[in-house]
Design a protein around this motif. Structure first.
Motif, PDB file in Angstrom:
ATOM      1  N   ARG A  80      11.342  14.445   3.591  1.00 24.89           N
ATOM      2  CA  ARG A  80      10.589  13.286   3.107  1.00 24.89           C
ATOM      3  C   ARG A  80       9.255  13.139   3.839  1.00 24.89           C
ATOM      4  N   ALA A  81       9.171  13.596   5.095  1.00 25.45           N
ATOM      5  CA  ALA A  81       7.892  13.557   5.809  1.00 25.45           C
ATOM      6  C   ALA A  81       6.911  14.541   5.185  1.00 25.45           C
ATOM      7  N   ALA A  82       7.420  15.716   4.784  1.00 21.40           N
ATOM      8  CA  ALA A  82       6.575  16.708   4.116  1.00 21.40           C
ATOM      9  C   ALA A  82       6.049  16.161   2.793  1.00 21.40           C
ATOM     10  N   LEU A  83       6.912  15.471   2.042  1.00 21.33           N
ATOM     11  CA  LEU A  83       6.493  14.881   0.767  1.00 21.33           C
ATOM     12  C   LEU A  83       5.461  13.771   0.986  1.00 21.33           C
ATOM     13  N   ALA A  84       5.612  13.032   2.081  1.00 23.20           N
ATOM     14  CA  ALA A  84       4.658  11.968   2.393  1.00 23.20           C
ATOM     15  C   ALA A  84       3.270  12.547   2.645  1.00 23.20           C
ATOM     16  N   LEU A  85       3.210  13.724   3.239  1.00 24.35           N
ATOM     17  CA  LEU A  85       1.932  14.399   3.464  1.00 24.35           C
ATOM     18  C   LEU A  85       1.359  14.944   2.160  1.00 24.35           C
ATOM     19  N   GLN A  86       2.211  15.594   1.392  1.00 23.23           N
ATOM     20  CA  GLN A  86       1.754  16.261   0.175  1.00 23.23           C
ATOM     21  C   GLN A  86       1.156  15.297  -0.842  1.00 23.23           C
ATOM     22  N   ALA A  87       1.586  14.052  -0.814  1.00 19.85           N
ATOM     23  CA  ALA A  87       1.093  13.066  -1.776  1.00 19.85           C
ATOM     24  C   ALA A  87      -0.268  12.493  -1.395  1.00 19.85           C
ATOM     25  N   SER A  88      -0.794  12.894  -0.244  1.00 18.50           N
ATOM     26  CA  SER A  88      -2.072  12.354   0.222  1.00 18.50           C
ATOM     27  C   SER A  88      -3.260  13.062  -0.415  1.00 18.50           C
ATOM     28  N   ASP A  89      -4.396  12.410  -0.333  1.00 13.51           N
ATOM     29  CA  ASP A  89      -5.642  12.889  -0.938  1.00 13.51           C
ATOM     30  C   ASP A  89      -6.195  14.076  -0.152  1.00 13.51           C
ATOM     31  N   ARG A  90      -6.307  15.224  -0.807  1.00 10.91           N
ATOM     32  CA  ARG A  90      -6.785  16.444  -0.160  1.00 10.91           C
ATOM     33  C   ARG A  90      -8.291  16.438   0.074  1.00 10.91           C
ATOM     34  N   THR A  91      -9.003  15.518  -0.551  1.00 10.90           N
ATOM     35  CA  THR A  91     -10.442  15.472  -0.333  1.00 10.90           C
ATOM     36  C   THR A  91     -10.787  14.795   0.990  1.00 10.90           C
ATOM     37  N   ARG A  92      -9.817  14.133   1.573  1.00  8.34           N
ATOM     38  CA  ARG A  92     -10.013  13.515   2.887  1.00  8.34           C
ATOM     39  C   ARG A  92      -9.860  14.569   3.983  1.00  8.34           C
ATOM     40  N   ARG A  93     -10.313  14.242   5.174  1.00  5.00           N
ATOM     41  CA  ARG A  93     -10.216  15.181   6.287  1.00  5.00           C
ATOM     42  C   ARG A  93      -8.772  15.424   6.697  1.00  5.00           C
ATOM     43  N   GLY A  94      -7.950  14.401   6.527  1.00  8.31           N
ATOM     44  CA  GLY A  94      -6.536  14.503   6.857  1.00  8.31           C
ATOM     45  C   GLY A  94      -5.722  13.589   5.971  1.00  8.31           C
ATOM     46  N   PRO A  95      -4.404  13.724   5.955  1.00 11.05           N
ATOM     47  CA  PRO A  95      -3.565  12.920   5.051  1.00 11.05           C
ATOM     48  C   PRO A  95      -3.640  11.428   5.278  1.00 11.05           C
ATOM     49  N   PHE A  96      -3.923  11.004   6.532  1.00 12.48           N
ATOM     50  CA  PHE A  96      -3.932   9.571   6.827  1.00 12.48           C
ATOM     51  C   PHE A  96      -5.218   9.123   7.519  1.00 12.48           C
ATOM     52  N   SER A 113       0.843  -1.192   0.000  1.00 14.33           N
ATOM     53  CA  SER A 113       0.000   0.000   0.000  1.00 14.33           C
ATOM     54  C   SER A 113       0.878   1.241   0.000  1.00 14.33           C
ATOM     55  N   GLU A 114       0.656   2.098  -0.987  1.00 18.62           N
ATOM     56  CA  GLU A 114       1.454   3.317  -1.087  1.00 18.62           C
ATOM     57  C   GLU A 114       1.207   4.253   0.099  1.00 18.62           C
ATOM     58  N   ILE A 115      -0.044   4.343   0.552  1.00 20.81           N
ATOM     59  CA  ILE A 115      -0.345   5.228   1.676  1.00 20.81           C
ATOM     60  C   ILE A 115       0.230   4.673   2.979  1.00 20.81           C
ATOM     61  N   TYR A 116       0.265   3.344   3.117  1.00 16.94           N
ATOM     62  CA  TYR A 116       0.884   2.748   4.302  1.00 16.94           C
ATOM     63  C   TYR A 116       2.378   3.069   4.341  1.00 16.94           C
ATOM     64  N   GLY A 117       3.020   3.005   3.172  1.00 14.51           N
ATOM     65  CA  GLY A 117       4.444   3.307   3.102  1.00 14.51           C
ATOM     66  C   GLY A 117       4.731   4.750   3.476  1.00 14.51           C
ATOM     67  N   ARG A 118       3.917   5.678   2.954  1.00 14.98           N
ATOM     68  CA  ARG A 118       4.107   7.090   3.290  1.00 14.98           C
ATOM     69  C   ARG A 118       3.820   7.349   4.768  1.00 14.98           C
TER      70      ARG A 118
END
Length: 303
Positions: free
Chosen positions: A198-214, A147-152
């Motif tokens: 790299r933590a900032a990039l992990a956040l930026q790659a998340s879906d903005r339509t969600r309430r939060g990155p994870f 899972s890409e989101i799990y990795g981030r």
């Protein structure tokens, strides 16, 4: 204690447990108090779930007994039963901390009259496991494949030292540029930490339509993927390689990098310095500067 009286040749037998009333003072039990105050005392999340399990177990040990005073004898009974179940002092301390918080609230609200004296049990300073760089590389690669989101999420946790619940509970509106605040913390104290690149990039790659990155991550599913990846990279036999190891790894790297213990305490959000001191031995390299001083003193003595 057992009590008996004789009335008209008929014995009336009463049984009373110390600290548990037999008459009209049987006001409540632990499970009832939990239902009444759990939402007031604990925020939603994994910690609240764990607390509910702890109190449920303690109520089970007491057989759901009702009481108006929670006595020292009842507390001793709980500690003894937990030790027989193989609980370490550290585990018992966590369970009793939840009990203490619940009972103090009940006492304040007038549900119970008396409180026991809680004393923290001495805990062993066990070895803290953290990931070596090569272990991180192999484990994260296996998680990314699942899972890409799990990795981030793993990258975010290891570089911020956040707990799982803190990372999942992070909302977009709370992120302040290159810093992230954690509001839903275990001890109720908020904190804010800066982000690595790299933590900032992990956040930026998340879906903005969600309430939060994870916020879309379900802890149980994440842990299952973690355990599968752990097996695949040859770490399956190590019980300490759990997601919380990412927090340990963050703390260990800070200490080994020369960051003082007080700053590490603030970064992790530890309530007491004692919790952070578990990592202090990793800074032992700082003591190397002491050797030349002692050697100079020894040479002076031999002259």
């Amino acid at each position: 204690m057992w009590q008996h009286t004789q009335t008209n040749g008929i014995y009336s037998l009463n049984y009373q447990l110390s600290g548990i009333d037999n008459g009209t003072n049987q006001h409540t039990n632990l499970r009832t108090l939990l239902q009444r105050y759990v939402d007031l005392l604990w925020e939603p999340g994994s910690h609240k779930y764990n607390v509910s399990s702890f109190i449920g177990e303690l109520d089970e040990i007491l057989f759901g007994a009702a009481f108006s005073d929670f006595t020292d004898e009842m507390l001793d009974r709980l500690i003894g039963a937990l030790r027989k179940r193989g609980n370490s002092n550290a585990t018992i301390n966590r369970k009793l901390a939840a009990l203490s918080k619940l009972l103090r609230k009940a006492h304040k609200m007038g549900d119970i009259r008396g409180l026991p004296e809680f004393q923290r049990l001495k805990e062993k300073a066990g070895r803290i496991r953290f990931l070596e760089p090569d272990e991180e590389t192999r484990l994260f690669a296996a998680i990314f494949e699942k899972s890409e989101i799990y990795g981030r999420f793993c990258i975010f946790l290891i570089d911020t030292g956040a707990r799982l619940g803190e990372g999942i509970g992070l909302h977009w509106q709370d992120i302040q540029g290159d810093r992230v605040p954690f509001w839903l913390t275990k001890n109720g104290r908020s904190r804010s930490v800066p982000l690595t690149e790299r933590a900032a990039l992990a956040l930026q790659a998340s879906d903005r339509t969600r309430r939060g990155p994870f916020t879309s991550i379900v802890q149980a599913k994440f842990r299952a993927a973690w355990n599968e990846a752990k097996q695949e990279v040859g770490l399956g036999a190590e019980p300490d390689v759990v997601p919380h190891i990412l927090r340990h790894t963050c703390a260990s790297r800070l200490v080994q990098g020369g960051i003082d213990i007080r700053r590490v305490q603030t970064w992790l959000g530890h309530q007491t310095l004692q919790m952070t001191m578990r990592y202090a031995h990793l800074a032992s390299g700082d003591l190397d500067i002491c050797v030349p001083i002692l050697e100079r003193a020894a040479r002076t003595e031999t002259k």
